[in-house]
Motif scaffolding. Sequence first.
Motif, PDB file in Angstrom:
ATOM      1  N   SER A 170      73.639   4.237  52.676  1.00 29.76           N
ATOM      2  CA  SER A 170      72.282   4.410  53.220  1.00 29.76           C
ATOM      3  C   SER A 170      72.277   4.249  54.736  1.00 29.76           C
ATOM      4  O   SER A 170      71.590   4.992  55.448  1.00 29.76           O
ATOM      5  CB  SER A 170      71.331   3.401  52.575  1.00 29.76           C
ATOM      6  N   TRP A 171      73.063   3.293  55.231  1.00 27.45           N
ATOM      7  CA  TRP A 171      73.142   3.092  56.673  1.00 27.45           C
ATOM      8  C   TRP A 171      73.782   4.302  57.350  1.00 27.45           C
ATOM      9  O   TRP A 171      73.340   4.746  58.418  1.00 27.45           O
ATOM     10  CB  TRP A 171      73.921   1.820  56.956  1.00 27.45           C
ATOM     11  N   MET A 172      74.812   4.876  56.723  1.00 28.35           N
ATOM     12  CA  MET A 172      75.444   6.078  57.260  1.00 28.35           C
ATOM     13  C   MET A 172      74.448   7.240  57.314  1.00 28.35           C
ATOM     14  O   MET A 172      74.377   7.976  58.310  1.00 28.35           O
ATOM     15  CB  MET A 172      76.653   6.464  56.400  1.00 28.35           C
ATOM     16  N   ALA A 173      73.683   7.419  56.219  1.00 28.38           N
ATOM     17  CA  ALA A 173      72.691   8.492  56.188  1.00 28.38           C
ATOM     18  C   ALA A 173      71.621   8.283  57.249  1.00 28.38           C
ATOM     19  O   ALA A 173      71.164   9.238  57.897  1.00 28.38           O
ATOM     20  CB  ALA A 173      72.060   8.583  54.802  1.00 28.38           C
ATOM     21  N   LEU A 174      71.229   7.019  57.454  1.00 30.30           N
ATOM     22  CA  LEU A 174      70.212   6.715  58.458  1.00 30.30           C
ATOM     23  C   LEU A 174      70.729   7.014  59.860  1.00 30.30           C
ATOM     24  O   LEU A 174      69.999   7.556  60.707  1.00 30.30           O
ATOM     25  CB  LEU A 174      69.791   5.251  58.342  1.00 30.30           C
ATOM     26  N   LEU A 175      71.999   6.687  60.119  1.00 35.35           N
ATOM     27  CA  LEU A 175      72.576   6.976  61.427  1.00 35.35           C
ATOM     28  C   LEU A 175      72.691   8.480  61.665  1.00 35.35           C
ATOM     29  O   LEU A 175      72.576   8.949  62.799  1.00 35.35           O
ATOM     30  CB  LEU A 175      73.957   6.326  61.542  1.00 35.35           C
ATOM     31  N   GLY A 176      72.937   9.240  60.591  1.00 33.58           N
ATOM     32  CA  GLY A 176      73.062  10.687  60.737  1.00 33.58           C
ATOM     33  C   GLY A 176      71.741  11.418  60.779  1.00 33.58           C
ATOM     34  O   GLY A 176      71.704  12.613  61.123  1.00 33.58           O
ATOM     35  N   ALA A 177      70.637  10.733  60.454  1.00 30.18           N
ATOM     36  CA  ALA A 177      69.331  11.392  60.389  1.00 30.18           C
ATOM     37  C   ALA A 177      68.904  12.008  61.720  1.00 30.18           C
ATOM     38  O   ALA A 177      68.394  13.135  61.740  1.00 30.18           O
ATOM     39  CB  ALA A 177      68.275  10.408  59.878  1.00 30.18           C
ATOM     40  N   PRO A 178      69.081  11.327  62.885  1.00 27.95           N
ATOM     41  CA  PRO A 178      68.677  11.977  64.143  1.00 27.95           C
ATOM     42  C   PRO A 178      69.421  13.283  64.414  1.00 27.95           C
ATOM     43  O   PRO A 178      68.834  14.249  64.917  1.00 27.95           O
ATOM     44  CB  PRO A 178      69.008  10.908  65.201  1.00 27.95           C
ATOM     45  N   ILE A 179      70.716  13.318  64.091  1.00 32.12           N
ATOM     46  CA  ILE A 179      71.473  14.555  64.301  1.00 32.12           C
ATOM     47  C   ILE A 179      70.961  15.646  63.361  1.00 32.12           C
ATOM     48  O   ILE A 179      70.806  16.813  63.755  1.00 32.12           O
ATOM     49  CB  ILE A 179      72.973  14.297  64.089  1.00 32.12           C
ATOM     50  N   MET A 180      70.691  15.276  62.093  1.00 37.64           N
ATOM     51  CA  MET A 180      70.157  16.262  61.152  1.00 37.64           C
ATOM     52  C   MET A 180      68.803  16.782  61.621  1.00 37.64           C
ATOM     53  O   MET A 180      68.510  17.981  61.503  1.00 37.64           O
ATOM     54  CB  MET A 180      70.043  15.641  59.758  1.00 37.64           C
ATOM     55  N   LEU A 181      67.968  15.899  62.184  1.00 35.19           N
ATOM     56  CA  LEU A 181      66.666  16.325  62.686  1.00 35.19           C
ATOM     57  C   LEU A 181      66.822  17.278  63.862  1.00 35.19           C
ATOM     58  O   LEU A 181      66.121  18.299  63.946  1.00 35.19           O
ATOM     59  CB  LEU A 181      65.847  15.095  63.099  1.00 35.19           C
ATOM     60  N   ALA A 182      67.765  16.978  64.756  1.00 32.83           N
ATOM     61  CA  ALA A 182      67.997  17.868  65.895  1.00 32.83           C
ATOM     62  C   ALA A 182      68.488  19.235  65.435  1.00 32.83           C
ATOM     63  O   ALA A 182      68.050  20.271  65.946  1.00 32.83           O
ATOM     64  CB  ALA A 182      68.999  17.231  66.857  1.00 32.83           C
TER      65      ALA A 182
END
Length: 672
Positions: A170-182
């Motif tokens: 979950s922490w990994m997914a949360l860290l990757g969320a800004p890149i996915m949003l961009a």
Amino acid sequence: MNKFMREISTLPRDARDTLFLLIVIALIVLPQAENLPWWCSAITAMVLVYRGTLAIEARPLPGKWARVGLLVLTLAATYATHRTLLGRDAGVTLVVILLALKTLELRARRDAFVLFFLGFFAMLTNFFYSQSLITAFTMLLALLGLLTALVNAHMPVGKPPLMLAARTASWMALLGAPIMLALFLLFPRFAPLWGTPADAMAGRTGLSNTMRVGTIAELALDDRIAARIKFENDRVPPQSQLYFRGPVLAQFDGREWTALPSWLRGAPASGNLRTSGQPVRYEITLEPSHRPWLLTLDAAQSPPEVPGFEVLGTPDLQWLANRPITDLVRYRAESHTQFESGPTRRTPALRTYLALPPGTNPRTAALAAEMRAQPALANADAQAFVRAALQRLRTGGYTYTLEPGIYGNDTADEFWFDRKEGFCEHIASAFVVLMRGLGVPARIVTGYQGGELNSVDNFWVLRQSDAHAWAEVWQEGVGWMRVDPTGAVAPGRVGQFQRLVPQPGLFAGAIGTLSPTLAQNVRAAWEAVNNGWNQWVLNYTQSRQLNLLKSIGFQAPSLEDLAYVLLYLLVGASLAGAGWAMWERSQHDPWLRLLAQARARLAKAGLKVPETAPPRQMAAQAEARFGPAAQAVRDWLLKLEAQRYAETSPASLAALRSEFRRLNWPAPNPKR
């Protein structure tokens, strides 16, 4: 449930991890069940259950030839079903089957990694068929499940709890969320890369490019959403004027109505639309139909603005995209509900709208002759004939029903004289046949009528159950004018619009029984959430990307600007990540890091000391190994220990670090 979880927790790690992975795979495959061949779903379910049983009972996996035989069987079944092994549907079937079969050779970590990444790919195939909010949420759970299994596979020997791996995932997914949003906001968007053939819609409400009368004994209401409409400034016409135009049908072979071929329709300009009154402006969000039809409120003079599509008009006032609508599209349009169209004087092209198959519906033909012989209708115009036919529908005992039964060959005769019941296609078809028998050019228009307002987001919703068929007749000096004969039989279907409602499901029915208002509010809220997902996620088009750049200062943004902004953001994120990593590293204990460097230098000189050895022990071992040559090193190690543990120490850590770089470390002594 608690007993089941306790039993799972007592299993060996391999069995527990295998069961967890099988559950995640089932979650990935489950939404595909309605799109897969039945045998594929059945084999996948059996393989997953069988593999889970093997894990629980610690039994050996099947042999190589059993797996090969099952693979050959499924390949043959795939080819027999799809007539190919290529393409979207056959490819998805093979991916799901291979994902299931791979579990039967899950022995080593390497096999698990293959299964993980095959699972990621299978997860993406769900979006080939649906991009709904439910599908996205289910695949988010599947993503977290696969990441949890991947993290768990990298954990050390033992039996670490799955919740620990889940927190890391979950922490990994949360860290990757800004890149996915961009990437979502700025990665250039192009037209869809695939399309799907349309399925037959016989037997359910909805639009089709043909209308076969009398072959459906019972019409099932389809409550799926076809389109959502947002009227500008909330200027909504009366519901009785909400006709959304679809295919126009003019050719009749006795049972089936079809559209005219393009060469018979004439040039688009012959539509000759004449409007009056104030225009109605609105925005439509059209669900995928796999057809090129673009719904517009009757009638639109200018083509709707559909990003990414070329829009073509037909002389019968229909608008078509240059390719099928396979994804959600949103477009703006402007219509006039008060209009006339077509030629105002009789032309040879109108003969097409008088044609009837010879020898069909003889009683309707006789009825037309009888009406023309009446003194009141001897020299009547089209409007008089329309009024007479509608009066017959109102007073002749005709009824609207969704269960008319199967009609014979002469459908108009059966409707007018025998059954006297049907749904809108029966009524419109019989009416147009009668009009043509009276010498009045007439045609059938299909589309949607009515709709309902969602009070949560103020969008008007068109459902497949709103699909409707009405008639247009031509009159000298006027042109084509709309006539809805269904309104004469069932005024509530068109006027006040007493909505056709399908039977609710078990859960919805239970809520509706307890509180009809609650059921309606829950449904409206859920559809408003779905509409928000459609508007802001699925319908985030290239034009909206460019508008985003305009809002941050670009004067005339292009795809190149999008790429540059995305590149700058990714580089910035990478630099920020590197800076954060350096900062985090600097927060580690610098004293321990300096001690580790000293241990490494001693190891290089040939003295290996335990990682748990304190500086005093390292100093003693260095003195014993190297003698006087290690005196400076010994003194430095004692000062390092004093700096850490003494209440007062004259040496600071920075001074010790500087002294460490100046030390002459002993050279390796192979004799010792």
